[in-house]
Each structure stands twice: as structure tokens, then as C-alpha cells.
Design a protein around this motif. Structure first.
Motif, PDB file in Angstrom:
ATOM      1  N   ILE A 272       0.830  -1.209   0.000  1.00  0.00           N
ATOM      2  CA  ILE A 272       0.000   0.000   0.000  1.00  0.00           C
ATOM      3  C   ILE A 272       0.861   1.255   0.000  1.00  0.00           C
ATOM      4  CG2 ILE A 272      -0.347   0.256   2.506  1.00  0.00           C
ATOM      5  CD1 ILE A 272      -3.329   0.817   1.808  1.00  0.00           C
ATOM      6  N   HIS A 273       2.052   1.204   0.611  1.00  0.00           N
ATOM      7  CA  HIS A 273       2.961   2.354   0.555  1.00  0.00           C
ATOM      8  C   HIS A 273       3.341   2.658  -0.893  1.00  0.00           C
ATOM      9  CE1 HIS A 273       4.517   1.712   4.963  1.00  0.00           C
ATOM     10  NE2 HIS A 273       3.242   2.040   4.904  1.00  0.00           N
ATOM     11  N   HIS A 274       3.639   1.607  -1.666  1.00  0.00           N
ATOM     12  CA  HIS A 274       3.946   1.808  -3.084  1.00  0.00           C
ATOM     13  C   HIS A 274       2.784   2.506  -3.787  1.00  0.00           C
ATOM     14  CE1 HIS A 274       7.771  -0.111  -3.326  1.00  0.00           C
ATOM     15  NE2 HIS A 274       7.347  -1.338  -3.113  1.00  0.00           N
ATOM     16  N   CYS A 275       1.573   2.071  -3.487  1.00  0.00           N
ATOM     17  CA  CYS A 275       0.397   2.628  -4.156  1.00  0.00           C
ATOM     18  C   CYS A 275       0.194   4.095  -3.780  1.00  0.00           C
ATOM     19  CB  CYS A 275      -0.843   1.815  -3.812  1.00  0.00           C
ATOM     20  SG  CYS A 275      -0.754   0.098  -4.390  1.00  0.00           S
ATOM     21  N   MET A 276       0.424   4.410  -2.503  1.00  0.00           N
ATOM     22  CA  MET A 276       0.319   5.807  -2.074  1.00  0.00           C
ATOM     23  C   MET A 276       1.276   6.691  -2.870  1.00  0.00           C
ATOM     24  SD  MET A 276       0.378   5.072   2.012  1.00  0.00           S
ATOM     25  CE  MET A 276      -0.922   4.180   2.877  1.00  0.00           C
ATOM     26  N   ARG A 277       2.510   6.235  -2.971  1.00  0.00           N
ATOM     27  CA  ARG A 277       3.513   7.033  -3.686  1.00  0.00           C
ATOM     28  C   ARG A 277       3.186   7.140  -5.177  1.00  0.00           C
ATOM     29  NH1 ARG A 277       7.060   4.515   0.269  1.00  0.00           N
ATOM     30  NH2 ARG A 277       7.274   2.675  -1.061  1.00  0.00           N
ATOM     31  N   LEU A 278       2.631   6.065  -5.745  1.00  0.00           N
ATOM     32  CA  LEU A 278       2.295   6.088  -7.166  1.00  0.00           C
ATOM     33  C   LEU A 278       1.216   7.121  -7.471  1.00  0.00           C
ATOM     34  CD1 LEU A 278       2.326   2.296  -8.023  1.00  0.00           C
ATOM     35  CD2 LEU A 278       3.714   4.051  -9.129  1.00  0.00           C
ATOM     36  N   LEU A 325      -9.137   6.894  -3.687  1.00  0.00           N
ATOM     37  CA  LEU A 325     -10.216   6.455  -2.801  1.00  0.00           C
ATOM     38  C   LEU A 325     -10.057   4.990  -2.402  1.00  0.00           C
ATOM     39  CD1 LEU A 325     -13.269   8.255  -4.441  1.00  0.00           C
ATOM     40  CD2 LEU A 325     -12.279   8.724  -2.198  1.00  0.00           C
ATOM     41  N   LEU A 326      -9.663   4.144  -3.348  1.00  0.00           N
ATOM     42  CA  LEU A 326      -9.463   2.734  -3.018  1.00  0.00           C
ATOM     43  C   LEU A 326      -8.268   2.557  -2.087  1.00  0.00           C
ATOM     44  CD1 LEU A 326     -10.277  -0.183  -3.307  1.00  0.00           C
ATOM     45  CD2 LEU A 326      -9.030  -0.294  -5.472  1.00  0.00           C
ATOM     46  N   THR A 327      -7.242   3.374  -2.275  1.00  0.00           N
ATOM     47  CA  THR A 327      -6.078   3.318  -1.388  1.00  0.00           C
ATOM     48  C   THR A 327      -6.467   3.730   0.027  1.00  0.00           C
ATOM     49  OG1 THR A 327      -4.555   3.785  -3.218  1.00  0.00           O
ATOM     50  CG2 THR A 327      -3.737   4.184  -0.998  1.00  0.00           C
ATOM     51  N   LEU A 328      -7.227   4.794   0.151  1.00  0.00           N
ATOM     52  CA  LEU A 328      -7.654   5.248   1.475  1.00  0.00           C
ATOM     53  C   LEU A 328      -8.563   4.216   2.146  1.00  0.00           C
ATOM     54  CD1 LEU A 328      -8.324   9.026   0.749  1.00  0.00           C
ATOM     55  CD2 LEU A 328      -6.550   8.076   2.225  1.00  0.00           C
ATOM     56  N   LYS A 329      -9.437   3.590   1.362  1.00  0.00           N
ATOM     57  CA  LYS A 329     -10.282   2.541   1.935  1.00  0.00           C
ATOM     58  C   LYS A 329      -9.416   1.386   2.443  1.00  0.00           C
ATOM     59  CE  LYS A 329     -13.843  -0.886   1.099  1.00  0.00           C
ATOM     60  NZ  LYS A 329     -14.537  -1.724   0.093  1.00  0.00           N
ATOM     61  N   MET A 348      -6.454  -5.387  -4.581  1.00  0.00           N
ATOM     62  CA  MET A 348      -7.079  -4.563  -5.613  1.00  0.00           C
ATOM     63  C   MET A 348      -6.272  -3.307  -5.897  1.00  0.00           C
ATOM     64  SD  MET A 348     -11.225  -4.827  -5.107  1.00  0.00           S
ATOM     65  CE  MET A 348     -11.318  -4.950  -3.326  1.00  0.00           C
ATOM     66  N   ILE A 349      -5.844  -2.627  -4.831  1.00  0.00           N
ATOM     67  CA  ILE A 349      -5.112  -1.382  -5.061  1.00  0.00           C
ATOM     68  C   ILE A 349      -3.742  -1.655  -5.667  1.00  0.00           C
ATOM     69  CG2 ILE A 349      -4.070  -1.166  -2.744  1.00  0.00           C
ATOM     70  CD1 ILE A 349      -5.455   1.609  -5.066  1.00  0.00           C
ATOM     71  N   LYS A 350      -3.170  -2.836  -5.362  1.00  0.00           N
ATOM     72  CA  LYS A 350      -1.879  -3.184  -5.951  1.00  0.00           C
ATOM     73  C   LYS A 350      -2.001  -3.427  -7.458  1.00  0.00           C
ATOM     74  CE  LYS A 350       2.502  -4.047  -5.968  1.00  0.00           C
ATOM     75  NZ  LYS A 350       2.595  -4.431  -7.383  1.00  0.00           N
ATOM     76  N   VAL A 351      -3.183  -3.831  -7.912  1.00  0.00           N
ATOM     77  CA  VAL A 351      -3.443  -3.944  -9.346  1.00  0.00           C
ATOM     78  C   VAL A 351      -3.755  -2.581  -9.947  1.00  0.00           C
ATOM     79  CG1 VAL A 351      -5.016  -4.878 -11.087  1.00  0.00           C
ATOM     80  CG2 VAL A 351      -4.230  -6.332  -9.207  1.00  0.00           C
ATOM     81  N   VAL A 352      -4.604  -1.829  -9.265  1.00  0.00           N
ATOM     82  CA  VAL A 352      -5.142  -0.587  -9.824  1.00  0.00           C
ATOM     83  C   VAL A 352      -4.094   0.528  -9.913  1.00  0.00           C
ATOM     84  CG1 VAL A 352      -6.751   1.316  -9.352  1.00  0.00           C
ATOM     85  CG2 VAL A 352      -7.516  -1.068  -9.178  1.00  0.00           C
ATOM     86  N   ALA A 353      -3.354   0.768  -8.822  1.00  0.00           N
ATOM     87  CA  ALA A 353      -2.483   1.945  -8.770  1.00  0.00           C
ATOM     88  C   ALA A 353      -1.341   1.909  -9.785  1.00  0.00           C
ATOM     89  CB  ALA A 353      -1.953   2.140  -7.354  1.00  0.00           C
ATOM     90  N   PRO A 354      -0.577   0.818  -9.896  1.00  0.00           N
ATOM     91  CA  PRO A 354       0.499   0.827 -10.899  1.00  0.00           C
ATOM     92  C   PRO A 354      -0.021   0.964 -12.331  1.00  0.00           C
ATOM     93  CG  PRO A 354       0.882  -0.907  -9.280  1.00  0.00           C
ATOM     94  CD  PRO A 354      -0.508  -0.396  -9.056  1.00  0.00           C
ATOM     95  N   SER A 355      -1.122   0.282 -12.648  1.00  0.00           N
ATOM     96  CA  SER A 355      -1.684   0.388 -14.002  1.00  0.00           C
ATOM     97  C   SER A 355      -2.163   1.802 -14.276  1.00  0.00           C
ATOM     98  CB  SER A 355      -2.826  -0.614 -14.177  1.00  0.00           C
ATOM     99  OG  SER A 355      -2.350  -1.935 -14.087  1.00  0.00           O
ATOM    100  N   MET A 356      -2.808   2.395 -13.283  1.00  0.00           N
ATOM    101  CA  MET A 356      -3.259   3.782 -13.426  1.00  0.00           C
ATOM    102  C   MET A 356      -2.072   4.707 -13.668  1.00  0.00           C
ATOM    103  SD  MET A 356      -3.123   6.822 -11.551  1.00  0.00           S
ATOM    104  CE  MET A 356      -2.860   6.292  -9.876  1.00  0.00           C
ATOM    105  N   ALA A 357      -1.034   4.569 -12.845  1.00  0.00           N
ATOM    106  CA  ALA A 357       0.132   5.450 -12.977  1.00  0.00           C
ATOM    107  C   ALA A 357       0.805   5.274 -14.329  1.00  0.00           C
ATOM    108  CB  ALA A 357       1.115   5.182 -11.841  1.00  0.00           C
ATOM    109  N   CYS A 358       0.938   4.027 -14.778  1.00  0.00           N
ATOM    110  CA  CYS A 358       1.549   3.777 -16.087  1.00  0.00           C
ATOM    111  C   CYS A 358       0.775   4.486 -17.194  1.00  0.00           C
ATOM    112  CB  CYS A 358       1.608   2.278 -16.365  1.00  0.00           C
ATOM    113  SG  CYS A 358       2.949   1.399 -15.541  1.00  0.00           S
ATOM    114  N   GLN A 359      -0.556   4.411 -17.136  1.00  0.00           N
ATOM    115  CA  GLN A 359      -1.354   5.029 -18.184  1.00  0.00           C
ATOM    116  C   GLN A 359      -1.276   6.557 -18.148  1.00  0.00           C
ATOM    117  OE1 GLN A 359      -3.502   3.525 -20.952  1.00  0.00           O
ATOM    118  NE2 GLN A 359      -2.560   5.517 -21.291  1.00  0.00           N
TER     119      GLN A 359
END
Length: 414
Positions: A272-278, A325-329, A348-359
Motif C-alpha cells: 500500500i505504501h507503493h500505491c500511495m507514492r504512485l 479512494l481505493l487506497t484510502l479505503k 485490488m489497489i496493488k493492481v489498480v495503482a500501478p496500471s493507473m500510474a503507467c497510463q
């Protein structure tokens, strides 16, 4: 769930934003110049003065070890090292740090040290905490986590072949590891090593984790592994050979066969720390995208006036907000119900955040044209790091499979 940030978080947010404006952003050019100078001088793997000087300022302002949760047991005097924030309180702060890839280290909040500190605090003995956790919390040493192996598909950690064999009062360690982040740093003093103590035990009881001092005889750092051409010196992602490495039996964490249990406790917060930073990285990319689009003219109009650009800007904003929002949840659930209960949200957030950031970064690169692929802008490096995090702490496919199993399980009885 209350979406408002706590007064303590708001206060730290304001301090952190000022620190970024006053010190971090102005130091970006110096950071790059210092790396280039060290490379020319043959000192690539040398701690950077830019970061070390900023650490002193950050600690003086109380912006230190912000990641450290209040769940630490007190044996390392955690109150002396950080404010004891919850995951939900830390999330918006990690997002701010994520806007500059290297800034987390300035606040002693960078991977893999954060996960290793929590692991030692949570699962280590009093001696382990005194010898390793406290110097890490003090920023005096750095660490690495040795799990992934080149010979097997380590996305299934039961494949890990490295051996930890007991011989009298010692464990003898043999194995080859790679993508060991932080191993290139000359300050790396301790590895948390994962390997098999009993290959005949039940599948998830074969692995153990053990503390291995980096100066132990038999450890060879073979090479740094570049990521899209970036070697991330002096941090590095290294391939390491462990040959007949001997450590005391007391160095094992929790006991033999507890490796998977520790891994789940360690990787939840790390993911989740990775996702926050992303999210912060994506915000920075969107900012750069908007500024570039507003200043460049193509076919008689600014790029910002082109319909496709506006569509992408709008979509980027939507995706960033959804990921936040998913990260905060996920952070909130970890705080109120524990990491195990929050495992679906973490996956879920580990899937969502990196893909979002890449796009989002990809769209920002497109707006920058050829410059987006150059080192004149930070976007190419942003993309390399974001793309890497679709592997780190478990690839997308593993997390999607876990999410699907949990979802199917909800209807299994029916």
C-alpha cells in the motif's frame, strides 16, 4: 469511513508540502548533477550529499519515520522515532513524497527499509530490534529484502529454492537471489533472507526468514540490474549469491516454517505504501502534462485545445481519484480490521495503482512528444518505476487471481 484527514495529518501535510517546495523540488537538479558527477568520478555507488543534507532538515522538522504505525510494541522506543501515524493518516503524506521518486529517503520512509523495520519490530527479538531496527529508524544504516530468485517463478513463493539448513548453533544459507532492492547501497548492513528450512513440510510451512548481516562471509553481490536502463545507484537492484553463509540460530525470525506468515505481515503495508507514492507520481505527471499541453502549439491550436488531449486529461483525473479512494479505503481497513481482513482491498489497489500510474504517465509522455522519452523531463524514469511496480510485491496476475478467489468464495455456498 470518514473521508476527512485528521488534524494531525493536515498539520503534517502542510509541513511536508512546504518542505517539498522549499527543499525537495529545488534540489532535483542538484540531485541529477551529483549522480552525473559521481558517475564520471567512478563513485556511482556512493551516498548522495544532496539527500544526506536534506535528511538533517527533515528530521529537525519532525518529518521522520512517518510510516511507522502505532502498533509497534514499544521495545524500540518508537515514540522517539516518529509520530505513530495510522495507515490512513500516512497515506496522503506518502502521496506527497511520491511526487519526487527519491524524496521518501529524505524522510526515512523509503522501501525496502520501511517494510524491514516493521518486520524486525513486529517479529524480531529484543536483541534484533536493538541491533537492527533502532539504527534503521535512526537512518544510520540501510537494509534489503532477499526473496526473489532467478531460477524459479518467484511470483509463487513456494517455488523458492534457497536453503537455510541448521548445523548445530548455526544456520547455513545457500542460494541465488535477484532484484534485491537496496543491496547496492554501501550502507546496506542487514538482509532479511527467505529460504527453505524444511522442504518436506506442508507447502506453506517450508519457508523461513532469517537476518543476515551484509558483511557475513560468503555473500557476493554479483551485479546491479538496470530497470529500463536505470540502475538506481546508489540504491540498486542487485543479484546476490549466498554461498555457505553462516549465521547464529538466534537470527531466525519467529521460528522455522513461519516465512509465509511474516511475508503476509510485511508485504501488506509495503504494497500500500507503493500505491500511495504512485498516486503522487501520477499527480506530478498530470501536472506536467497540463503545463506542457498549455504551452505547445500544433495545427494552429495549443495541444491543450485538442480534443484527444482534453479527453486524456479528464480520464487521468478520474483514474487518479478512483485509485486514491481505493487506497484510502484499504488503509482504513488495515487500521480498523487488520491486514488480513483488508487483503482483498490491498490486492485490488496493488493492481489498480500501478496500471493507473503507467497510463497517466504514458499520456503525459505523449503530450511531451520526443522530449517525453528523454532525460530532459522525469517522465521516462517515472514510467520505468511505475511499470516495475506491476511486478514488485507480487505481479498483477497473482493479485487478480487472489481477488477472483475471494470473490468466488462469496458465492461458493450458494
Amino acid at each position: 469511513m470518514d473521508f476527512a484527514y485528521s488534524p494531525r495529518t493536515q498539520e503534517l501535510q502542510a509541513k511536508l508540502l512546504r518542505f517539498m517546495d522549499d527543499y525537495i523540488y529545488p534540489a532535483e537538479a542538484r540531485y541529477t548533477a551529483e549522480i552525473e558527477a559521481n558517475t564520471k568520478a567512478g563513485k556511482r555507488w556512493t551516498p548522495l550529499e544532496t539527500i544526506e543534507e536534506l535528511k538533517v532538515k527533515a528530521r529537525a522538522q519532525g518529518l521522520w519515520n512517518l510510516f511507522l504505525p502505532p502498533s509497534a510494541d514499544g521495545s524500540v522506543r518508537e515514540a522517539e522515532y516518529g509520530p505513530g501515524l495510522s495507515n490512513q493518516e500516512y497515506a496522503p503524506l506518502a502521496e506527497i513524497m511520491g511526487r519526487v521518486m527519491w524524496s521518501s529517503e529524505v524522510f526515512n520512509c523509503s522501501a525496502p527499509d520501511t517494510g524491514n523495520m516493521e518486520t524486525i519490530i513486529r517479529y524480531g527479538t529484543a536483541e534484533h530490534k536493538k541491533r537492527w531496527a533502532e539504527p534503521l529508524l535512526d537512518g544510520k544504516i540501510r537494509s534489503a529484502f532477499a526473496m526473489t530468485e532467478p531460477a524459479v517463478a518467484s511470483s509463487d513463493a513456494t517455488n523458492i529454492e534457497a536453503r537455510i539448513e541448521r548445523q548445530g548453533d548455526e544456520y547455513v544459507i545457500n542460494g541465488r537471489k535477484w532484484w534485491i532492492s537496496g543491496a547496492g547501497d554501501p550502507r546496506c548492513a542487514i538482509y532479511i533472507f527467505m529460504g527453505k528450512t524444511d522442504p518436506t513440510a506442508p507447502r506453506h510451512s517450508q519457508q523461513s526468514m532469517i537476518l543476515v548481516p551484509a558483511d557475513t562471509k560468503g555473500i557476493t553481490v554479483i551485479r546491479p540490474l538496470p530497470v529500463f536502463g536505470y540502475d538506481d545507484a546508489p540504491h540498486g537492484h542487485c543479484e546476490i549469491l549466498f554461498e555457505n553463509v553462516r549465521v547464529p540460530v538466534s537470527n531466525v525470525l519467529l521460528g522455522e516454517g513461519r516465512g509465509f506468515e511474516i511475508a503476509q505481515g510485511r508485504l501488506g503495508p509495503g504494497r500500500i505504501h507503493h500505491c500511495m507514492r504512485l498516486i503522487g507520481l501520477a499527480e506530478r505527471a498530470l501536472e506536467l502534462m497540463c503545463k506542457r499541453a498549455s504551452s505547445r502549439v500544433a495545427f494552429g491550436r495549443t495541444v491543450a485545445e485538442q480534443g484527444v488531449t482534453r479527453e486524456r486529461i479528464a480520464e487521468a483525473r478520474c483514474r487518479i481519484e478512483q485509485a486514491r479512494l481505493l487506497t484510502l479505503k484499504s488503509a482504513w481497513m488495515m487500521d480498523v480490521a487488520g491486514n488480513k481482513t483488508a487483503k482483498a482491498e490491498i490486492a485490488m489497489i496493488k493492481v489498480v495503482a500501478p496500471s493507473m500510474a503507467c497510463q497517466v504517465i504514458d499520456w503525459a509522455m505523449q503530450v511531451h512528444g520526443g522530449g517525453g522519452m528523454s532525460d530532459d523531463f522525469p517522465l521516462a524514469y517515472f514510467y520505468a518505476m511505475a511499470r516495475t511496480l506491476r511486478y514488485a510485491d507480487g505481479p498483477d496476475e497473482v493479485h487478480r487471481n487472489a481477488i477472483a478467489k475471494l470473490e468466488l468464495g462469496r458465492y461458493a455456498a450458494a
